[in-house]
Scaffold this active site. Structure first.
Site, PDB file in Angstrom:
ATOM      1  N   CYS A 173      -2.315   9.035   2.326  1.00  0.00           N
ATOM      2  CA  CYS A 173      -1.875   8.460   1.049  1.00  0.00           C
ATOM      3  C   CYS A 173      -2.890   8.737  -0.057  1.00  0.00           C
ATOM      4  O   CYS A 173      -2.527   8.943  -1.198  1.00  0.00           O
ATOM      5  CB  CYS A 173      -1.633   6.974   1.203  1.00  0.00           C
ATOM      6  N   GLU A 215       4.427  13.023  -4.905  1.00  0.00           N
ATOM      7  CA  GLU A 215       3.629  13.163  -3.694  1.00  0.00           C
ATOM      8  C   GLU A 215       4.293  14.179  -2.755  1.00  0.00           C
ATOM      9  O   GLU A 215       5.482  14.087  -2.481  1.00  0.00           O
ATOM     10  CB  GLU A 215       3.584  11.783  -3.026  1.00  0.00           C
ATOM     11  N   GLU A 265       0.888  -1.181   0.000  1.00  0.00           N
ATOM     12  CA  GLU A 265       0.000   0.000   0.000  1.00  0.00           C
ATOM     13  C   GLU A 265       0.911   1.211   0.000  1.00  0.00           C
ATOM     14  O   GLU A 265       1.454   1.592   1.038  1.00  0.00           O
ATOM     15  CB  GLU A 265      -0.887  -0.004   1.247  1.00  0.00           C
TER      16      GLU A 265
END
Ligand code: NAD
Length: 484
Positions: A286, A386, A252
């Site tokens: 996330c 990110e 993940e």
């Protein structure tokens, strides 16, 4: 003074123990002050934890139990968290930075995983396969054995709960490597397991450095399955280690998730999506809505509304925010905040406009003002990498197909959103967006029941929902030759 227990230990084989790698200082990101020390595990500690888990697995203590009873124990862990919510929330805010009310939400979310997967324990059923009169054949789902779970710092309680609840419900013994920045609250999960009656060794929780304890756990030959939540480079290292031992893993990883906002979108409602999508947990999520791709006819209005949402949030120490409200806490560390600020500066160099935020408030602590960048184009670093902070990038489009192309244009593919009054357009987008989850008209729609995980570099395998259960079990087929 934070008034937190000064020294926290690792939990191995049912005992609270020191670490072979001494200890690590845990800082309050809102002040920069050390609030506690946590024992730091070395490879020998990791080995002890894996051996303990293996012993429990081989003993059959978890697998012989009727699943409904095991499920009840899993559920009891969730209740333990809720019973101690006030205490855990305080420690969580002090180690992680989020407002106290957000910590309460995180603990409630963690408890929900134990409730949900506790309930699912007795539903992991095999099937019978017809082979004709001479045979009886069926499948069973067996736990892998020792599940290693490596957890990040952004939601330390909830992320551990997510994997641990599914791992235990399916009968695995678990070894958790807690995040070194926020290890304290993971201790409460060990207490919950103890209170629920799990045998010593069924749950082991150790804090250690990633490249030491983390790597030792990922590469341990006694581990049968790995669940990793964290960054892409670490995911690559962990999946490489898993491949060498030929064990499955769930990854993940991160995201650069986009909301496509069409000209017919309800922008009043969308303000709420901005509030939660990018400023909850100071953007350290996330699946954060870090990009908005808006139709050019609504761009100016949307940028104005985003700026007003950002400006409506006060920024300060999470411990001073007990009540649900328009506030944001510190980021997890000065390092994370500085990285975000550097990315904002580079975005401006590349031609983005800083609409609001982007500065550190004039106070100590890892704070960053809620930030909006407009005039972002798909080739800029800020549109692809990110930030993992409270930074919204606004891009624009003219044609629907172009919006999808921009949304799909990063290496990631965790979640995506589409905002429109046109159901045909929404379903078309849902079909074409490369993401594990698509939100229509509400960012974060879904819950513990809905499968979650990435396309592309956002990872593989699924957590949450019934899908996650199948990551923790392997199929066995049993065929019997009958005489008659
Ligand atoms: P990270 O990868 O640096 O660390 C995550 C965990 O891995 C920590 O416990 C760390 O100690 C450990 N680790 C580091 N190096 C290791 C190694 N070589 N071997 C084994 N373990 C190692 O990530 P982070 O900075 O803690 O978390 C932020 C990242 O996590 C972001 O990219 C974010 O998107 C991602 N994340 C993803 C999800 C999801 O569900 N997809 C959820 C939360 C966070």
């Amino acid at each position: 003074m934070a008034n937190v227990k000064r020294y926290w230990k690792n939990y191995i084989d049912g005992a609270w123990v020191d670490g072979g790698a001494a200890w690590i200082g845990v800082l309050d990101p809102a002040t920069g002050e050390q609030i506690a020390e946590h024992a730091l595990a070395d490879a020998a500690d990791v080995d002890r934890a894996v051996q303990a888990a293996r012993r429990v697995h081989v003993s059959g203590a978890l697998t012989a139990m009727r699943p409904i009873e095991r499920g009840r124990m899993v559920q009891a862990m969730g209740r333990y968290l809720l019973e101690h919510k006030g205490e855990i929330a305080r420690v969580l805010t002090l180690e992680q930075g989020k407002p106290l009310w957000e910590s309460h939400i995180e603990i409630e979310g963690a408890a929900l995983y134990f409730e949900y997967y506790g309930n699912q324990a007795s539903t992991v059923e095999g099937r019978s396969i017809p082979l004709g009169a001479g045979y009886m054949d069926w499948t069973e789902y067996e736990p892998f054995g020792v599940s290693a779970q490596i957890v990040p710092w952004n939601y330390p309680v909830e992320m551990t709960a997510r994997s641990l609840s599914a791992g235990l419900a399916t009968g695995n013994a678990c070894v958790i490597k807690s995040p070194e920045l926020t290890p304290l609250t993971n201790g409460y999960l060990a207490m919950a397991a103890e209170a629920a009656g799990f045998p010593a060794g069924a749950v082991n929780i150790i804090c250690g450095l990633g490249h030491e304890a983390g790597a030792a756990l990922a590469g341990h030959s006694g581990v049968n399955q790995i669940v990793f939540t964290g960054s892409v480079p670490t995911g690559v290292a962990i999946s490489t280690a898993a491949a060498q031992n030929v064990v499955p893993c769930v990854l993940e990883l991160g995201g650069k998730s986009a909301a496509i906002v069409h000209e017919d979108a309800d922008l009043d409602a969308f303000e709420n999506d901005i509030r939660w999508g990018i400023y909850f947990n100071a953007g350290q999520v996330c699946s954060a809505m870090s990009r908005v791709i808006v139709h050019e006819s609504r761009r100016d209005e949307l940028v104005e509304r985003a700026a007003s949402v950002a400006k409506s949030l006060s920024v300060g120490p999470g411990i001073e925010s007990p009540d649900f409200g328009a506030n944001m806490g510190a980021m997890v560390s000065d390092g994370q905040r500085d990285r975000a600020m550097e990315m904002i500066a580079r975005a401006q160099d590349e031609g983005a406009t800083l609409v609001t935020g982007g500065r550190r408030p004039n106070r100590p602590g890892a704070f960053l003002e809620p930030t909006v960048l407009s005039d972002v184009t798909p080739n800029m670093e800020i549109a692809n990498q990110e930030v993992f902070g409270p930074v919204l990038s606004v891009l624009s489009f003219q044609e629907e197909a172009q919006a999808i192309e921009i949304a799909n244009g990063t290496e990631y593919g965790l979640v995506a959103g589409v905002f429109t009054a046109d159901l045909d357009r929404a379903t078309r987008a849902a079909r074409h967006l490369r993401a594990g989850q698509v939100f229509v008209n509400e960012w974060y729609a879904g819950g513990v029941e809905t499968p979650f995980g990435g396309y592309g570099k956002s990872g593989y395998g699924r957590e949450k929902g019934r899908e996650a259960l199948w990551n923790y079990v392997q199929t066995k087929n049993i065929a019997i030759r009958l005489k008659g």
